[in-house]
Design an enzyme around this catalytic site. Structure first.
Site, PDB file in Angstrom:
ATOM      1  N   GLY A 280       0.794  -1.218   0.000  1.00 25.85           N
ATOM      2  CA  GLY A 280       0.000   0.000   0.000  1.00 25.85           C
ATOM      3  C   GLY A 280       0.827   1.269   0.000  1.00 25.85           C
ATOM      4  O   GLY A 280       1.955   1.314  -0.492  1.00 25.85           O
ATOM      5  N   CYS A 281       0.262   2.312   0.586  1.00 23.93           N
ATOM      6  CA  CYS A 281       0.811   3.657   0.455  1.00 23.93           C
ATOM      7  C   CYS A 281       2.157   3.844   1.139  1.00 23.93           C
ATOM      8  O   CYS A 281       2.872   4.792   0.823  1.00 23.93           O
ATOM      9  CB  CYS A 281      -0.189   4.676   1.008  1.00 23.93           C
ATOM     10  SG  CYS A 281      -1.719   4.792   0.038  1.00 23.93           S
ATOM     11  N   TYR A 282       2.519   2.977   2.078  1.00 23.58           N
ATOM     12  CA  TYR A 282       3.793   3.161   2.765  1.00 23.58           C
ATOM     13  C   TYR A 282       4.914   2.299   2.190  1.00 23.58           C
ATOM     14  O   TYR A 282       6.027   2.240   2.740  1.00 23.58           O
ATOM     15  CB  TYR A 282       3.655   2.891   4.267  1.00 23.58           C
ATOM     16  CG  TYR A 282       3.160   1.513   4.644  1.00 23.58           C
ATOM     17  CD1 TYR A 282       3.996   0.398   4.568  1.00 23.58           C
ATOM     18  CD2 TYR A 282       1.867   1.325   5.126  1.00 23.58           C
ATOM     19  CE1 TYR A 282       3.547  -0.863   4.933  1.00 23.58           C
ATOM     20  CE2 TYR A 282       1.413   0.073   5.492  1.00 23.58           C
ATOM     21  CZ  TYR A 282       2.257  -1.010   5.403  1.00 23.58           C
ATOM     22  OH  TYR A 282       1.805  -2.259   5.770  1.00 23.58           O
TER      23      TYR A 282
ATOM     24  N   PHE B 186       1.215   6.372   5.654  1.00 26.82           N
ATOM     25  CA  PHE B 186       0.202   5.572   6.332  1.00 26.82           C
ATOM     26  C   PHE B 186      -0.411   4.575   5.364  1.00 26.82           C
ATOM     27  O   PHE B 186      -0.579   4.849   4.179  1.00 26.82           O
ATOM     28  CB  PHE B 186      -0.887   6.479   6.901  1.00 26.82           C
ATOM     29  CG  PHE B 186      -0.345   7.640   7.689  1.00 26.82           C
ATOM     30  CD1 PHE B 186       0.089   7.460   8.985  1.00 26.82           C
ATOM     31  CD2 PHE B 186      -0.222   8.894   7.115  1.00 26.82           C
ATOM     32  CE1 PHE B 186       0.615   8.523   9.707  1.00 26.82           C
ATOM     33  CE2 PHE B 186       0.303   9.965   7.814  1.00 26.82           C
ATOM     34  CZ  PHE B 186       0.725   9.776   9.125  1.00 26.82           C
TER      35      PHE B 186
ATOM     36  N   HIS C 226       2.705  11.757   3.738  1.00 25.36           N
ATOM     37  CA  HIS C 226       1.970  11.131   2.628  1.00 25.36           C
ATOM     38  C   HIS C 226       0.593  11.767   2.516  1.00 25.36           C
ATOM     39  O   HIS C 226      -0.203  11.702   3.461  1.00 25.36           O
ATOM     40  CB  HIS C 226       1.833   9.631   2.862  1.00 25.36           C
ATOM     41  CG  HIS C 226       0.878   8.978   1.909  1.00 25.36           C
ATOM     42  ND1 HIS C 226       1.133   8.873   0.560  1.00 25.36           N
ATOM     43  CD2 HIS C 226      -0.342   8.419   2.107  1.00 25.36           C
ATOM     44  CE1 HIS C 226       0.113   8.275  -0.023  1.00 25.36           C
ATOM     45  NE2 HIS C 226      -0.792   7.984   0.888  1.00 25.36           N
TER      46      HIS C 226
END
Length: 360
Positions: A155-157, A346, A285
């Site tokens: 994911g985003c991290y 996150f 982020h």
């Protein structure tokens, strides 16, 4: 051994790229038609206006006719006939390499890229094998024996995990040359739904790619320390599952509150003894406007501190793992040697990944 412990890794360069098609306005028009409830449509329009996103880019050209039954020009997402997961993965495979090569080319490495010793690729929006890592090595003229690592579905991290790995590599081998590519085609996973919360989550996601060069040569940002924080009782707030019609994203409206509440007690741990006022460069982020607001409020940051994150959100939306690198790219262009910084991302877990750095 003492010499090894003092080795430093540097994020020397970051470059970014997005597809040519700006789809934000077309998506807002199309998404409104998915909502049968007039109250939900009105709320969606209001939330879209408040999202502080002006542009999002996609590998799919938007439909130009507002009455079109498809959000895109070629009917990939046609009402009543959204594509299967396999069709989406075929499109991902066709589009990934050209976008990745554009980002890598913008690093300006020239023939030096062929000296890459380690190649790290992150993505949570597409899977295939032989994969993007092998295609990139071949297209760039990198030795086939290059050490390759794929970081998938984090994911985003995920960019933080790629940077962690690059740091470990460089600290163990000072001659290492690590190329990182974070590539996400989030718009391939639009779902046909009338669920307002799910449609609002689609409102922020976009396609993009970042490339980075990490070595032991001073310059850019010195990667000082990473820390992972798992926020308790939040596992169900962000989920990402493989479904029959693409990957199913769930992003709860409770995420900003969970981040705000969860960051406060762990801030001393994250800052490693420093205080927020001593940090001059902030890369958060941009998961959405409310996420940025939550961090700013929780850490009591001055107005303007998170402007780099807000600009990236406004200009590109949330491109999952690539997004934090877009923010770091902007900070690097303005940083003054010696300035201290922190990056926060996150994602599922709910996990907060953090990086302390300084401008070299």
């Amino acid at each position: 051994m003492a010499g090894q412990s003092q080795r430093q890794a540097f994020l020397n360069r970051v470059a970014s790229a997005v597809p040519q098609h700006d789809v934000h306005d077309a998506f807002v028009r199309f998404a409104s038609t998915l909502l049968a409830d007039a109250r939900h449509e009105k709320l969606f329009r209001r939330m879209a206006d408040r999202a502080d996103i002006h542009h999002r880019y996609s590998v799919l050209a938007p439909a130009t006719d507002p009455s079109s039954p498809s959000v895109d020009a070629h009917g990939f997402f046609r009402r009543g006939s959204f594509p299967s997961t396999s069709a989406r993965m075929r499109r991902f495979q066709a589009e990934a390499l050209p976008l990745a090569l554009t980002a890598v080319g913008r690093l300006g490495l020239g023939p030096a890229v062929q000296g890459t010793t380690h190649l790290i690729v992150t993505s949570c929006t597409g899977l295939y094998a032989p994969g993007l890592d092998l295609e990139l090595a071949a297209a760039l003229g990198i030795e086939p024996s290059v050490e390759r690592t794929m970081v998938g579905f984090m994911g985003c991290y995920a960019a933080f995990n790629a940077l962690k790995l690059a740091r470990h590599i460089v600290r163990s081998d000072p001659d290492a040359r690590v190329l990182i590519v974070n590539l996400e085609l989030c718009t391939l996973h639009l779902q046909e739904t009338s669920d307002l919360e799910q449609i609002l989550s689609f409102l922020v996601f976009a396609d993009g790619c970042a490339a980075a060069w990490v070595t032991g040569e001073p310059g850019g940002l010195a990667l000082d320390r990473f820390r992972t924080v798992l926020l308790p009782d939040t596992a169900d707030l962000i989920t990402w599952q493989v479904g029959d019609q693409g990957f199913d994203m769930y992003l709860s409206g409770k995420v900003p509150g969970a981040i705000s509440h969860g960051l406060r007690p762990v801030l001393p741990e994250i800052l490693d003894g420093a205080v927020a006022a001593e940090i001059e460069l902030w890369a958060v982020h941009p998961g959405g406007r409310t996420v940025i607001d939550a961090v700013q409020s929780a850490l009591e940051l001055a107005s303007g501190t998170l402007d780099a994150s807000r600009r990236v959100l406004a200009e590109f939306g949330n491109m999952s793992s690539a997004t934090i690198m877009f923010v770091l790219e902007r900070l690097m262009a303005e940083a003054v040697t010696g300035q201290r910084g922190i990056a926060l991302g996150f994602g599922p877990g709910l996990t907060a990944e953090t990086l302390l750095f300084h401008a070299a």
